[in-house]
Design a protein around this motif. Structure first.
Motif, short mmCIF file in Angstrom:
data_model
loop_
_atom_site.label_atom_id
_atom_site.label_comp_id
_atom_site.label_asym_id
_atom_site.label_seq_id
_atom_site.Cartn_x
_atom_site.Cartn_y
_atom_site.Cartn_z
N MET A 1 28.70 15.06 61.90
CA MET A 1 28.88 16.25 62.21
C MET A 1 29.88 17.64 61.97
N ARG A 2 30.71 17.09 61.24
CA ARG A 2 31.25 17.76 60.98
C ARG A 2 30.57 18.61 60.27
N ARG A 3 30.39 17.57 59.02
CA ARG A 3 29.72 17.93 57.88
C ARG A 3 28.60 18.87 57.73
N ILE A 4 27.64 18.71 58.59
CA ILE A 4 25.78 19.53 58.93
C ILE A 4 26.73 20.48 59.48
N LEU A 56 22.58 12.06 61.61
CA LEU A 56 22.73 12.63 63.10
C LEU A 56 22.27 11.32 64.14
N ARG A 57 21.27 10.34 63.82
CA ARG A 57 20.84 9.12 64.08
C ARG A 57 21.89 8.01 63.99
N ARG A 58 22.35 8.01 62.31
CA ARG A 58 23.14 6.62 62.20
C ARG A 58 24.38 7.01 63.26
N ALA A 59 24.82 8.24 63.70
CA ALA A 59 26.36 8.47 63.63
C ALA A 59 26.05 8.12 65.68
N VAL A 60 24.69 8.50 65.78
CA VAL A 60 24.65 8.08 67.61
C VAL A 60 24.64 6.40 67.88
N ILE A 61 23.87 6.09 66.28
CA ILE A 61 23.86 4.49 66.63
C ILE A 61 25.90 3.63 66.78
N THR A 63 28.28 5.11 66.95
CA THR A 63 29.02 5.99 67.54
C THR A 63 29.40 5.10 69.80
N GLY A 64 27.84 4.94 69.85
CA GLY A 64 27.18 4.39 71.45
C GLY A 64 27.21 5.83 71.83
N VAL A 65 26.46 5.86 72.89
CA VAL A 65 26.54 6.52 73.72
C VAL A 65 27.23 5.70 75.08
N ALA A 66 28.69 6.48 75.88
CA ALA A 66 27.99 5.74 76.57
C ALA A 66 28.96 7.29 77.82
N GLY A 67 29.43 6.91 79.98
CA GLY A 67 29.56 7.55 80.57
C GLY A 67 28.77 7.69 80.72
N GLU A 68 28.95 8.87 82.14
CA GLU A 68 27.91 9.33 82.66
C GLU A 68 27.63 10.94 82.26
N ARG A 69 26.67 11.35 83.06
CA ARG A 69 25.41 12.67 82.57
C ARG A 69 26.11 13.75 83.05
N ASP A 70 27.36 12.80 84.57
CA ASP A 70 27.71 14.40 84.92
C ASP A 70 29.41 13.74 85.89
#
Length: 80
Positions: A1-4, A56-61, A63-70
């Motif tokens: 993400m930082r590079r992009i 970005l897709r690779r980074a999401v996979i 690192t995973g996405v965790a936690g509540e939306r709010d």
């Protein structure tokens, strides 16, 4: 993400919004500040290459996405 972000001279929020748009979805980010609204709106003009999208897709996979939306309080306000 930082590079992009650096390559596009954009903010992380702009890259994230452009990524959502590239998925065929429309993000409606909330903000209380006019400057953030203008910043977020500029994401519409941000073009991500196939390489950017893959990274970005690779980074999401990876690192995973965790936690509540709010928070619970925020969710309660939405459903009130």
């Amino acid at each position: 993400m930082r590079r992009i972000v650096a390559a596009k001279e954009a903010t992380p929020a702009q890259v994230a919004l452009a990524w959502v748009q590239a998925q065929g979805a429309v993000a409606i980010p909330g903000t209380r500040h006019r400057s953030r609204l203008d910043e977020n709106a500029a994401a519409v003009d941000l073009v991500l290459t196939a390489d950017h999208l893959t990274a970005l897709r690779r980074a999401v996979i990876e690192t995973g996405v965790a936690g509540e939306r709010d928070t619970e309080a925020g969710l309660a306000r939405m459903h009130a």
